[in-house]
Scaffold this motif. Sequence first.
Motif, PDB file in Angstrom:
ATOM      1  N   ALA A 140      28.791  24.324   7.918  1.00 44.57           N
ATOM      2  CA  ALA A 140      29.867  25.295   7.683  1.00 44.57           C
ATOM      3  C   ALA A 140      30.401  25.116   6.265  1.00 44.57           C
ATOM      4  CB  ALA A 140      30.994  25.087   8.694  1.00 44.57           C
ATOM      5  N   THR A 141      30.965  26.181   5.729  1.00 37.16           N
ATOM      6  CA  THR A 141      31.457  26.157   4.346  1.00 37.16           C
ATOM      7  C   THR A 141      32.656  25.229   4.148  1.00 37.16           C
ATOM      8  OG1 THR A 141      32.870  28.068   4.788  1.00 37.16           O
ATOM      9  CG2 THR A 141      30.685  28.518   3.861  1.00 37.16           C
ATOM     10  N   TRP A 142      33.448  25.020   5.175  1.00 37.48           N
ATOM     11  CA  TRP A 142      34.669  24.214   5.082  1.00 37.48           C
ATOM     12  C   TRP A 142      34.431  22.720   5.334  1.00 37.48           C
ATOM     13  CZ3 TRP A 142      34.893  21.783   9.649  1.00 37.48           C
ATOM     14  CH2 TRP A 142      34.322  22.411  10.745  1.00 37.48           C
ATOM     15  N   CYS A 143      33.208  22.352   5.668  1.00 39.70           N
ATOM     16  CA  CYS A 143      32.874  20.997   6.114  1.00 39.70           C
ATOM     17  C   CYS A 143      32.557  20.073   4.926  1.00 39.70           C
ATOM     18  CB  CYS A 143      31.675  21.118   7.052  1.00 39.70           C
ATOM     19  SG  CYS A 143      30.770  19.623   7.372  1.00 39.70           S
ATOM     20  N   PRO A 144      33.408  19.047   4.661  1.00 40.51           N
ATOM     21  CA  PRO A 144      33.151  18.129   3.539  1.00 40.51           C
ATOM     22  C   PRO A 144      31.789  17.415   3.609  1.00 40.51           C
ATOM     23  CG  PRO A 144      35.421  17.925   4.244  1.00 40.51           C
ATOM     24  CD  PRO A 144      34.734  18.793   5.265  1.00 40.51           C
ATOM     25  N   PRO A 145      31.350  16.891   4.769  1.00 40.96           N
ATOM     26  CA  PRO A 145      30.023  16.260   4.790  1.00 40.96           C
ATOM     27  C   PRO A 145      28.888  17.258   4.512  1.00 40.96           C
ATOM     28  CG  PRO A 145      31.306  15.563   6.699  1.00 40.96           C
ATOM     29  CD  PRO A 145      32.064  16.671   6.039  1.00 40.96           C
ATOM     30  N   CYS A 146      29.087  18.519   4.920  1.00 43.70           N
ATOM     31  CA  CYS A 146      28.084  19.555   4.629  1.00 43.70           C
ATOM     32  C   CYS A 146      27.997  19.782   3.117  1.00 43.70           C
ATOM     33  CB  CYS A 146      28.434  20.866   5.328  1.00 43.70           C
ATOM     34  SG  CYS A 146      28.572  20.751   7.135  1.00 43.70           S
TER      35      CYS A 146
ATOM     36  N   VAL B  59      21.366  26.822   8.986  1.00 48.75           N
ATOM     37  CA  VAL B  59      22.086  27.813   9.795  1.00 48.75           C
ATOM     38  C   VAL B  59      23.588  27.647   9.586  1.00 48.75           C
ATOM     39  CG1 VAL B  59      22.540  28.647  12.135  1.00 48.75           C
ATOM     40  CG2 VAL B  59      20.240  27.869  11.519  1.00 48.75           C
ATOM     41  N   ASN B  60      24.192  28.700   9.062  1.00 48.55           N
ATOM     42  CA  ASN B  60      25.630  28.688   8.819  1.00 48.55           C
ATOM     43  C   ASN B  60      26.354  29.137  10.087  1.00 48.55           C
ATOM     44  OD1 ASN B  60      28.118  30.572   7.966  1.00 48.55           O
ATOM     45  ND2 ASN B  60      28.021  28.727   6.721  1.00 48.55           N
ATOM     46  N   ILE B  61      27.360  28.346  10.501  1.00 50.86           N
ATOM     47  CA  ILE B  61      28.079  28.664  11.734  1.00 50.86           C
ATOM     48  C   ILE B  61      29.446  29.316  11.482  1.00 50.86           C
ATOM     49  CG2 ILE B  61      26.881  26.868  13.031  1.00 50.86           C
ATOM     50  CD1 ILE B  61      29.531  25.248  12.891  1.00 50.86           C
ATOM     51  N   ASP B  62      29.785  29.595  10.228  1.00 44.95           N
ATOM     52  CA  ASP B  62      31.049  30.288   9.935  1.00 44.95           C
ATOM     53  C   ASP B  62      30.821  31.477   8.992  1.00 44.95           C
ATOM     54  OD1 ASP B  62      30.622  28.937   7.539  1.00 44.95           O
ATOM     55  OD2 ASP B  62      32.628  28.076   7.428  1.00 44.95           O
ATOM     56  N   PRO B  63      29.950  32.427   9.403  1.00 44.17           N
ATOM     57  CA  PRO B  63      29.596  33.531   8.500  1.00 44.17           C
ATOM     58  C   PRO B  63      30.747  34.486   8.178  1.00 44.17           C
ATOM     59  CG  PRO B  63      28.670  33.900  10.674  1.00 44.17           C
ATOM     60  CD  PRO B  63      29.266  32.522  10.684  1.00 44.17           C
TER      61      PRO B  63
ATOM     62  N   PRO C 285      20.255  31.242   7.330  1.00 46.30           N
ATOM     63  CA  PRO C 285      20.464  32.136   8.478  1.00 46.30           C
ATOM     64  C   PRO C 285      21.936  32.099   8.903  1.00 46.30           C
ATOM     65  CG  PRO C 285      18.607  30.653   8.860  1.00 46.30           C
ATOM     66  CD  PRO C 285      19.340  30.151   7.652  1.00 46.30           C
ATOM     67  N   LEU C 286      22.452  33.249   9.313  1.00 44.85           N
ATOM     68  CA  LEU C 286      23.855  33.360   9.712  1.00 44.85           C
ATOM     69  C   LEU C 286      23.947  33.498  11.227  1.00 44.85           C
ATOM     70  CD1 LEU C 286      24.940  35.908   6.956  1.00 44.85           C
ATOM     71  CD2 LEU C 286      25.219  33.419   6.916  1.00 44.85           C
TER      72      LEU C 286
END
Length: 178
Positions: free
Chosen positions: A78-84, A107-111, A129-130
């Motif tokens: 996810a875009t907000w995830c620091p480890p990501c 795979v992004n889980i917060d499109p 992929p979204l």
Amino acid sequence: MWKKVIAAVLLISLLTVAIVQAVNKQTKEPEPASQTAASQKGPAVGSMAPDFELKTLTGETVKLSNLKGKKVMLNFWATWCPPCKAEMPDMEKFHQEVGDEVTILAVNIDPQLDVQAFVDEYKITFPIPLDTEDAVNEEYKVLSIPTTYFIDSKGIMQHKFVGSMKYKDMKEQVGKLK
């Protein structure tokens, strides 16, 4: 007098319902703990990777089963995830090194958020992929992000990595795939 009769009937009815429900609860067989745990963990390593079809950020359609014959690194983020955020530069470096030898699907889980800005900031060139319906995330029972599955050329999941990966982790896990 009628009030007492009606009150007694209601009281007996409520007691009957309570007793029936208590008996039903006791006679239900609980789901085995191992089955419960398995259903919460998602697909098992050594099993066929569940198929899915998603649109990518660029509008292309990607279907996992169409990638048989290739090694796949399936990442949920996810875009907000620091480890990501921490692992994305290493994923891009790995992608640049392996080229077409390994398919990376992140795979992004917060499109609903600005995924394109994230991709631009981190200069990502592999497919994104979204998961707009949260269906793939649910199918794989991803509880913590990032989570990455390493899938061999036969479509079998060989390893699950939970947490932020480093370049060496990616290289090591893909090196074990056939």
